[in-house]
Design an enzyme around this catalytic site. Structure first.
Site, PDB file in Angstrom:
ATOM      1  N   HIS A   1      -1.663  11.745 -27.439  1.00  0.00           N
ATOM      2  CA  HIS A   1      -1.979  10.404 -26.946  1.00  0.00           C
ATOM      3  C   HIS A   1      -2.821   9.627 -27.962  1.00  0.00           C
ATOM      4  O   HIS A   1      -2.659   8.410 -28.125  1.00  0.00           O
ATOM      5  CB  HIS A   1      -2.720  10.485 -25.614  1.00  0.00           C
TER       6      HIS A   1
ATOM      7  N   ASN B   1      -1.071  19.163 -19.815  1.00  0.00           N
ATOM      8  CA  ASN B   1      -1.410  18.246 -20.902  1.00  0.00           C
ATOM      9  C   ASN B   1      -1.542  18.955 -22.242  1.00  0.00           C
ATOM     10  O   ASN B   1      -2.103  18.395 -23.194  1.00  0.00           O
ATOM     11  CB  ASN B   1      -2.711  17.499 -20.580  1.00  0.00           C
TER      12      ASN B   1
ATOM     13  N   LYS C   1       6.924  22.942 -13.619  1.00  0.00           N
ATOM     14  CA  LYS C   1       6.024  21.833 -13.292  1.00  0.00           C
ATOM     15  C   LYS C   1       5.760  21.776 -11.789  1.00  0.00           C
ATOM     16  O   LYS C   1       4.625  21.540 -11.367  1.00  0.00           O
ATOM     17  CB  LYS C   1       6.585  20.497 -13.778  1.00  0.00           C
TER      18      LYS C   1
ATOM     19  N   GLU D   1       8.737  18.559 -24.513  1.00  0.00           N
ATOM     20  CA  GLU D   1       8.161  18.853 -23.198  1.00  0.00           C
ATOM     21  C   GLU D   1       8.763  20.123 -22.597  1.00  0.00           C
ATOM     22  O   GLU D   1       8.090  20.845 -21.857  1.00  0.00           O
ATOM     23  CB  GLU D   1       8.360  17.669 -22.245  1.00  0.00           C
TER      24      GLU D   1
ATOM     25  N   HIS E   1       6.618   9.348 -27.501  1.00  0.00           N
ATOM     26  CA  HIS E   1       5.720  10.263 -26.787  1.00  0.00           C
ATOM     27  C   HIS E   1       5.989  11.729 -27.108  1.00  0.00           C
ATOM     28  O   HIS E   1       5.064  12.488 -27.431  1.00  0.00           O
ATOM     29  CB  HIS E   1       5.817  10.018 -25.287  1.00  0.00           C
TER      30      HIS E   1
ATOM     31  N   LYS F   1       2.531  11.423 -10.893  1.00  0.00           N
ATOM     32  CA  LYS F   1       1.653  10.621 -11.744  1.00  0.00           C
ATOM     33  C   LYS F   1       2.365   9.332 -12.122  1.00  0.00           C
ATOM     34  O   LYS F   1       3.496   9.354 -12.609  1.00  0.00           O
ATOM     35  CB  LYS F   1       1.291  11.381 -13.019  1.00  0.00           C
TER      36      LYS F   1
ATOM     37  N   ARG G   1      -3.645  21.983 -13.103  1.00  0.00           N
ATOM     38  CA  ARG G   1      -2.625  21.010 -13.497  1.00  0.00           C
ATOM     39  C   ARG G   1      -2.917  20.416 -14.871  1.00  0.00           C
ATOM     40  O   ARG G   1      -2.010  19.963 -15.560  1.00  0.00           O
ATOM     41  CB  ARG G   1      -2.496  19.897 -12.449  1.00  0.00           C
TER      42      ARG G   1
ATOM     43  N   HIS H   1      -1.257  16.977 -25.392  1.00  0.00           N
ATOM     44  CA  HIS H   1      -1.294  15.560 -25.058  1.00  0.00           C
ATOM     45  C   HIS H   1      -2.574  14.856 -25.500  1.00  0.00           C
ATOM     46  O   HIS H   1      -2.559  13.657 -25.764  1.00  0.00           O
ATOM     47  CB  HIS H   1      -1.097  15.365 -23.556  1.00  0.00           C
TER      48      HIS H   1
ATOM     49  N   ARG I   1       0.820  -1.216   0.000  1.00  0.00           N
ATOM     50  CA  ARG I   1       0.000   0.000   0.000  1.00  0.00           C
ATOM     51  C   ARG I   1       0.858   1.273   0.000  1.00  0.00           C
ATOM     52  O   ARG I   1       0.427   2.322   0.462  1.00  0.00           O
ATOM     53  CB  ARG I   1      -0.982   0.006   1.186  1.00  0.00           C
TER      54      ARG I   1
ATOM     55  N   GLU J   1      -4.701  17.120 -10.145  1.00  0.00           N
ATOM     56  CA  GLU J   1      -5.266  17.516 -11.443  1.00  0.00           C
ATOM     57  C   GLU J   1      -6.779  17.721 -11.388  1.00  0.00           C
ATOM     58  O   GLU J   1      -7.549  17.169 -12.175  1.00  0.00           O
ATOM     59  CB  GLU J   1      -4.914  16.487 -12.526  1.00  0.00           C
TER      60      GLU J   1
END
Length: 376
Positions: free
Chosen positions: A260, A253, A235, A194, A275, A152, A249, A256, A130, A245
């Protein structure tokens, strides 16, 4: 937010998230110093180092030697390289190896690699027992300026990229700039997309600086460290303001949603598209779509494309080798995007260079029409 500080050749960006606060160290020689840096900050004395078959021959031995010298016992987990490693199969392998190494909650998983290894390792660290401690040692430009910062983690699904994962902040990020010298020109360019993104989000002066100094960033030295530190600071500021997010935030993206979809359309085949290349094309598309919606000037879209093309990045769907599926298939991938809320499309659009914003309830009819036009 604390300013970037300097100690010798190492730059430090602090991410003040209360009990989950951590430092990002940026500069040369950090893999050789990793054991000492980890031992001085964290209590654990066992680690599972997760890496891939490309990075292991280059840096694993040096990292393990550094851990040994600091009295940290380590186990090695070497996975295949490439985007397809972000799967349940390889996640389970990593989790099994971490448990086999008897890593406890105060011990750590160390990700030695690019964004794929960082995302998968962070997910494993977030769910084993956990949650165990997590250290990022990013070895690509893209992972140093983006995926290693912010917590993330995740893997891909047949429904889309990064749809399965958890938020699990690292306890330390060690961005050794020496390792970037071993990247191929293509990998470095992909990471640079990026870097440019941070200027396009809300730092027009940084984008202008990149336009003037990108050759020095590519060459290495102080300009490269400055670009990485500025990106990490940008960032970190956003992550602190919106860790999970729920609001601003999402601006990270930019490009993206389109990118994506293109990655999914190529079945994550890195020979066709990686990417950062998808993000590059996606950022041009986002600016062009904004102009189409009369939100921004077409001149801004042309300026973005001109810079990205100048550094050698793809900027058009037609730059992707091989056939792409029809626009409708791309639209299906967009509809699975994590930013979709209550079935409504959400895009990061722009009113100009450095003026991005979250656009909710974008008309699907406009998007599919735009995609058909660009696909053709």
């Amino acid at each position: 937010m604390n300013a970037i500080t300097s100690a010798s050749a190492i730059r430090t960006v602090h991410v003040p998230l209360g009990e989950r606060a951590y430092d990002i160290l940026i500069g040369p020689g950090l893999i050789a110093r990793a054991g000492a840096e980890i031992a001085s900050r964290l209590k654990g004395r066992k680690a599972a180092v997760v890496t891939d078959e490309n990075v292991a021959p280059l840096y694993l031995k040096a990292l393990v030697a550094s851990l040994d010298e600091a009295g940290i016992a380590s186990a090695e987990v070497v996975l295949p390289a490439g985007e397809k490693t972000k799967s349940f199969e390889h996640l389970m392998t990593a989790c099994d190896k971490v448990l086999e190494a008897r890593v406890e909650r105060n011990d750590y998983v160390i990700a030695l690699g690019g964004g794929v290894i960082g995302d998968l390792s962070g997910f494993a660290a977030g769910i084993v027992r956990r949650g165990v401690r997590f250290v990022q040692v990013p070895t690509s430009l893209l992972s140093q300026v983006d995926s290693s910062v912010g917590g993330k983690t995740g893997i891909n699904s047949r429904h889309g990229k990064n749809l399965i994962g958890v938020f699990h902040q690292p306890d330390l990020v060690l961005a050794d700039t020496d390792v970037l010298n071993s990247l191929s020109a293509r990998e470095f360019r992909a990471g640079y997309a990026e870097v440019a993104k941070y200027g396009l989000i809300d730092k027009p002066d940084f984008f202008a600086w990149l336009e003037a100094n990108w050759k020095a960033v590519f060459a290495g030295g102080s300009a490269r460290i400055e670009a990485i530190a500025a990106s990490c600071q940008a960032k970190a500021d956003v992550v602190v303001a919106d860790e999970r997010e729920n609001g601003p935030r999402a601006l990270l993206n930019l490009g993206h949603t389109f990118g994506h979809a293109l990655e999914a359309a190529t079945a994550y085949d890195s020979s066709r598209l990686v990417h950062g290349e998808g993000v590059s094309i996606g950022m041009v598309l986002a600016h062009e779509f904004s102009a189409r919606m009369n939100l921004a000037s077409p001149d801004d879209a042309r300026r973005v494309e001109r810079h990205l093309k100048e550094v050698g990045l793809p900027t058009r769907m037609s730059d992707i080798p091989g056939e792409l599926p029809p626009a409708e298939t791309l639209m299906d991938a967009i509809a699975q995007d994590k930013k979709v809320k209550s079935g409504k499309l959400t895009f990061i659009l722009t009113r100009g260079i450095g003026q991005s914003f979250v656009a909710a309830d974008v008309p699907a009819s406009e998007v599919i029409s735009f995609l058909r036009e660009k696909h053709a």
